[in-house]
Design a protein around this motif. Structure first.
Motif, PDB file in Angstrom:
ATOM      1  N   ALA A 141      47.364  69.024  52.625  1.00 18.74           N
ATOM      2  CA  ALA A 141      46.387  67.937  52.567  1.00 18.74           C
ATOM      3  C   ALA A 141      47.047  66.665  52.040  1.00 18.74           C
ATOM      4  N   VAL A 142      46.371  65.536  52.231  1.00 23.76           N
ATOM      5  CA  VAL A 142      46.887  64.261  51.739  1.00 23.76           C
ATOM      6  C   VAL A 142      46.869  64.251  50.210  1.00 23.76           C
ATOM      7  N   VAL A 143      47.966  63.760  49.632  1.00 23.34           N
ATOM      8  CA  VAL A 143      48.049  63.666  48.178  1.00 23.34           C
ATOM      9  C   VAL A 143      48.223  62.223  47.706  1.00 23.34           C
ATOM     10  N   TRP A 144      48.637  61.315  48.619  1.00 24.42           N
ATOM     11  CA  TRP A 144      48.889  59.933  48.180  1.00 24.42           C
ATOM     12  C   TRP A 144      48.922  59.025  49.401  1.00 24.42           C
ATOM     13  N   ASN A 145      48.469  57.776  49.219  1.00 21.15           N
ATOM     14  CA  ASN A 145      48.556  56.727  50.242  1.00 21.15           C
ATOM     15  C   ASN A 145      49.094  55.489  49.569  1.00 21.15           C
ATOM     16  N   GLU A 146      50.001  54.771  50.226  1.00 25.37           N
ATOM     17  CA  GLU A 146      50.517  53.542  49.627  1.00 25.37           C
ATOM     18  C   GLU A 146      50.853  52.524  50.702  1.00 25.37           C
ATOM     19  N   LEU A 147      50.671  51.265  50.343  1.00 23.36           N
ATOM     20  CA  LEU A 147      50.937  50.157  51.246  1.00 23.36           C
ATOM     21  C   LEU A 147      52.330  49.609  50.993  1.00 23.36           C
ATOM     22  N   TYR A 148      53.100  49.449  52.071  1.00 27.57           N
ATOM     23  CA  TYR A 148      54.371  48.737  52.024  1.00 27.57           C
ATOM     24  C   TYR A 148      54.141  47.346  52.600  1.00 27.57           C
ATOM     25  N   THR A 149      54.473  46.322  51.828  1.00 29.15           N
ATOM     26  CA  THR A 149      54.151  44.954  52.212  1.00 29.15           C
ATOM     27  C   THR A 149      55.245  44.003  51.766  1.00 29.15           C
ATOM     28  N   PRO A 150      55.509  42.938  52.530  1.00 27.38           N
ATOM     29  CA  PRO A 150      56.512  41.955  52.103  1.00 27.38           C
ATOM     30  C   PRO A 150      56.004  40.983  51.048  1.00 27.38           C
ATOM     31  N   ASP A 151      54.694  40.973  50.796  1.00 26.46           N
ATOM     32  CA  ASP A 151      54.112  40.026  49.839  1.00 26.46           C
ATOM     33  C   ASP A 151      53.121  40.780  48.965  1.00 26.46           C
ATOM     34  N   SER A 152      53.623  41.385  47.904  1.00 20.31           N
ATOM     35  CA  SER A 152      52.772  42.243  47.077  1.00 20.31           C
ATOM     36  C   SER A 152      51.701  41.450  46.331  1.00 20.31           C
ATOM     37  N   ASP A 153      52.020  40.241  45.892  1.00 21.54           N
ATOM     38  CA  ASP A 153      51.029  39.449  45.154  1.00 21.54           C
ATOM     39  C   ASP A 153      49.829  39.124  46.043  1.00 21.54           C
ATOM     40  N   ARG A 154      50.108  38.699  47.270  1.00 28.10           N
ATOM     41  CA  ARG A 154      49.004  38.359  48.185  1.00 28.10           C
ATOM     42  C   ARG A 154      48.202  39.607  48.540  1.00 28.10           C
ATOM     43  N   ALA A 155      48.889  40.727  48.759  1.00 21.79           N
ATOM     44  CA  ALA A 155      48.189  41.967  49.087  1.00 21.79           C
ATOM     45  C   ALA A 155      47.301  42.422  47.932  1.00 21.79           C
ATOM     46  N   LYS A 156      47.791  42.313  46.721  1.00 24.72           N
ATOM     47  CA  LYS A 156      46.983  42.707  45.557  1.00 24.72           C
ATOM     48  C   LYS A 156      45.715  41.871  45.474  1.00 24.72           C
TER      49      LYS A 156
END
Length: 259
Positions: A140-155
């Motif tokens: 089963a799924v245990v974790w999901n995470e976003l990979y992004t070039p702009d972490s501040d904007r994504a947050k």
């Protein structure tokens, strides 16, 4: 087994699915790797297949339309109590709604969106189908995470749209934060410049990462990295035979998951 029986709170990853050219081949690969059970109510036409683990829904596979743009990739669904309000908030926060909110029979409502940095995700408002009925267990799924070039904007985007909060875990070499719902960590956000295109990555739990990697080879997949030790368990990055990327990690049951 970590079982979930009620609606997921807004902002929590609640479901993953994968559109592939050959659903039967996809089922064969993931059954062989994770021990998923036979599908529940494959839906004609469009062939959405709900895969199960121990009789509980764990992930979906569906037909990929011929000529559909973009990579073959697992899609992370974030829960919402009011999908129409979330869609409006996505636009207000600088994102894009690529598939407007719509009913999926009596199961719930769905939409697809992209954050301002390019990360694509789906939104799910549960009715009869709450999402994953089991999480944080082998297969089963245990974790999901976003990979992004702009972490501040994504947050800023995910905080504005879903009300999540972030805990910074960065060091000199790695830009990373966990996102929290009701004070509980529910996923991650990694700032990656000059790396892969923005995307939501999915981690499936396994009992033994080395054994799973050996099985990937037998099933026709490709091991891209690992298995290798991490602070959270032994992990490997994998590409399935149709090109979808995912990760496996050998961990104990997540103490932050449902029981």
């Amino acid at each position: 087994m970590s079982v979930w029986t009620s609606r997921y709170p807004t902002g929590v990853p609640c479901w993953v699915d994968l559109a592939v050219p050959d659903v039967a081949a996809g089922l064969a690969f993931y059954r062989g790797l994770f021990g998923w059970d036979d599908e529940i109510e494959p839906a004609p036409p469009g062939s959405y297949t709900t895969c199960t683990l121990g009789g509980r829904p764990v992930a979906g596979l569906l037909d990929r339309a011929p000529g559909q743009p973009g990579p073959i990739a697992w899609t992370t669904h974030l829960a919402a109590d009011d999908i129409d309000a979330v869609a409006r908030a996505v636009v207000a926060a600088g994102g894009e709604v690529t598939v407007p909110p719509m009913d999926v029979r009596t199961l719930g409502r769905t939409a697809v969106a992209a954050d301002p940095t390019g990360g694509v995700f789906a939104v799910w408002q549960a009715r009869e189908h709450i999402g994953a009925g089991v999480v944080n267990e082998p297969g089963a799924v245990v974790w999901n995470e976003l990979y992004t070039p702009d972490s501040d904007r994504a947050k800023r985007f995910y905080a504005d749209v879903f009300g999540v909060t972030f805990q910074d875990m960065s060091d000199a070499d790695f830009d990373y934060a966990t996102f929290h719902v009701d004070g509980v960590p529910r996923g991650g956000l990694a700032g990656v410049r000059n790396g892969p295109p923005p995307h939501w990555a999915v981690y499936f739990a396994v009992r033994d990462a080395d054994e799973s990697v050996a099985r990937v080879d037998d099933l026709g997949g490709i091991v891209l990295r690992g298995p290798e030790e991490s602070p959270y368990g032994r992990v490997a990055a994998i590409r399935d035979p149709q090109g979808a990327l995912f990760n496996v990690i050998a961990v104990a049951s997540n103490p932050n998951g449902p029981e």
